[in-house]
Enzyme design. Structure first.
Site, PDB file in Angstrom:
ATOM      1  N   GLY A 180       0.826  -1.206   0.000  1.00 55.07           N
ATOM      2  CA  GLY A 180       0.000   0.000   0.000  1.00 55.07           C
ATOM      3  C   GLY A 180       0.852   1.244   0.000  1.00 55.07           C
ATOM      4  N   ASN A 181       0.250   2.405   0.250  1.00 49.38           N
ATOM      5  CA  ASN A 181       1.019   3.644   0.350  1.00 49.38           C
ATOM      6  C   ASN A 181       0.484   4.503   1.493  1.00 49.38           C
ATOM      7  OD1 ASN A 181      -1.157   5.323  -0.735  1.00 49.38           O
ATOM      8  ND2 ASN A 181      -0.725   4.264  -2.658  1.00 49.38           N
ATOM      9  N   ARG A 182       1.120   5.649   1.717  1.00 46.81           N
ATOM     10  CA  ARG A 182       0.812   6.457   2.908  1.00 46.81           C
ATOM     11  C   ARG A 182      -0.342   7.431   2.705  1.00 46.81           C
ATOM     12  NH1 ARG A 182       5.031   5.649   6.414  1.00 46.81           N
ATOM     13  NH2 ARG A 182       7.030   5.208   5.416  1.00 46.81           N
ATOM     14  N   SER A 183      -1.049   7.380   1.592  1.00 50.33           N
ATOM     15  CA  SER A 183      -2.110   8.350   1.346  1.00 50.33           C
ATOM     16  C   SER A 183      -3.180   8.272   2.446  1.00 50.33           C
ATOM     17  CB  SER A 183      -2.748   8.072  -0.011  1.00 50.33           C
ATOM     18  OG  SER A 183      -3.921   8.840  -0.138  1.00 50.33           O
TER      19      SER A 183
ATOM     20  N   ALA B 137      -4.128   8.101  -4.537  1.00 46.45           N
ATOM     21  CA  ALA B 137      -2.760   7.664  -4.835  1.00 46.45           C
ATOM     22  C   ALA B 137      -2.880   6.190  -5.227  1.00 46.45           C
ATOM     23  CB  ALA B 137      -1.884   7.841  -3.603  1.00 46.45           C
TER      24      ALA B 137
END
Ligand code: C5P
Length: 414
Positions: free
Chosen positions: A213-216, A280
């Site tokens: 995943g990502n930090r969005s 994102a």
């Protein structure tokens, strides 16, 4: 707050607080609305004054608190008539007695007079004991109010003042404010315009418990959705995993992966004028998804996960009358990279910002780049403020296109 782009800064509402123990929660409603830029004139009924002081509201709203219809006739104020010129009348909490009085049109107190004199929408948030709420008399009064166009928020179920559980809890501040905002925006410049906004990141599963995943945070997309609602748009939010609460008065579609997001957005853009991709989206996903949790005993030397590319949602979605807005979070050559994205994905507007500074932060420093025109460098501001500025530019794009279509139609008539 950049007030010229905040449609709420031009709004004035009457908040009538009536005699329920939930009256203390109305202070939070007043404070939240004031912080959003709305001018709030409070009417405090005799009953409410047993529970909470006028000073609480005059301090929060920085405006006089009203109650006495006679005292309200001054050099500046034409009594209930001035109050009735508000954009909306919100009654929170609304007691059973208040609902009955409003339904019957009794006008022997200030709220009753304002409610009859106003042409603004009436929004009521009832709060009372379970039996009172379910009594046929209360329900008949509500039915009549609804028939006349009043909007009813809640009540919720749960612990009541008596200690018993049941129906009759005042709706949460977020819900009251969310519905009020949507009502205030409903005749705005984007009324009747469908806007689709994506928010948050994506989770690409490796196995049933692990993902990439990502930090969005989802903050930017949700702020954009709210800003669009404030301008009257019909909003669909397609949201990846986020813990933030969703805006009221929007259609919410939850997704997890990029492929799911593409599928849902393809459906959501039917009949839409604007697609704003604030999500994102993960560029890659694991080529293989294990059906069972991958055990470390399976491979003592480690695990290599092969990644394959996800579809580019913004580039894939093409519709002749769809205005597409994208984001470009870059670490270098901001404007050049953003312009390239604008062309490659056939966008009308791109919001370029510094990737490291913006992701997961409350603030952003953005450059807006439209298809035709010079880059517009904006100062650092909160994402809620940036959302209002972006929606202001999007509104220009929508109305300019409307204008040029009308001009073409008129040409045709010559
Ligand atoms: O190419 P890049 O990922 O930098 O582009 C960012 C913009 O494209 C954002 O608006 C993002 O939401 C969108 N995007 C997309 N599908 C992807 C990747 C990004 O729609 N797979």
């Amino acid at each position: 707050m950049v007030d010229s782009t905040n449609p709420l800064a031009a709004k004035r509402i009457v908040l009538a607080v009536t005699g329920s123990i939930a009256a203390y929660k109305a202070a939070d409603v007043a404070s939240t609305l004031v912080q959003l830029g709305v001018a709030v004139d409070v009417i405090l009924s005799e009953g409410a004054r047993q529970f909470i002081q006028p000073l609480t509201f005059s301090a929060l709203t920085r405006r006089p608190v009203h109650g006495n219809p006679i005292a309200n006739w001054t050099v500046e104020l034409a009594g209930h008539v001035t109050l009735a010129a508000a954009d909306l009348v919100l009654v929170a909490p609304a007691t059973a007695q208040t609902l009955a009085r409003l339904s019957l049109g009794l006008a022997d107190d200030l709220l009753g007079m304002v409610a009859l004199a106003t042409s603004a929408p009436l929004v009521v948030a009832p709060a009372m004991e379970h039996g009172m709420w379910h009594h046929p008399a209360t329900q008949e009064h509500l039915h009549r109010l609804r028939e006349r166009g009043a909007v009813v928020i809640g009540p919720g179920a749960g612990r009541l003042a008596s200690g018993a559980s049941g129906d009759g809890r005042l709706a949460a501040t977020g819900e009251i404010v969310g519905v009020t905002r949507a009502m205030l925006g409903r005749a705005g410049p984007l009324a009747g315009t469908k806007v689709v906004v994506s928010a948050g990141g994506t989770h690409e599963p490796i196995d049933p418990v692990r993902f990439i995943g990502n930090r969005s945070s989802g903050l930017m997309g949700l702020a954009l959705a709210q800003a669009a609602i404030d301008l009257g748009a019909m909003v669909t939010v397609v949201a990846g995993p986020t813990h933030l609460s969703m805006p009221h008065a929007a259609e919410i579609i939850r997704v997890e992966t990029a492929e799911e997001m593409l599928l849902k957005i393809q459906g959501a853009v039917e009949g839409a004028r604007v697609l704003i991709m604030a999500a994102a989206v993960g560029d890659f996903r694991p080529a293989q998804r294990f059906e069972q949790k991958y055990k470390k005993a399976n491979s003592t030397s480690g695990l290599t996960v092969e990644l394959i590319q996800n579809p580019d949602i913004l580039a894939t979605i093409q519709a002749p009358s769809l205005i597409k807005v994208g984001f470009a979070a870059e670490t270098e050559h901001l404007v050049a990279n953003a312009r390239a994205k604008l062309e490659r994905k056939s966008l009308q507007l791109v919001v370029a910002n510094d990737a490291a500074m913006t992701i997961g932060s409350d603030e952003s420093k953005a450059i807006l780049i439209a298809l035709d025109g010079e880059p517009e460098v904006l100062p650092a501001m909160r994402k809620t403020e940036l959302a209002a500025v972006i929606m202001d530019r999007v509104t220009e794009l929508v109305t300019n296109e409307r204008g040029s279509r009308t001009a073409m139609w008129l040409d045709h008539q010559d």
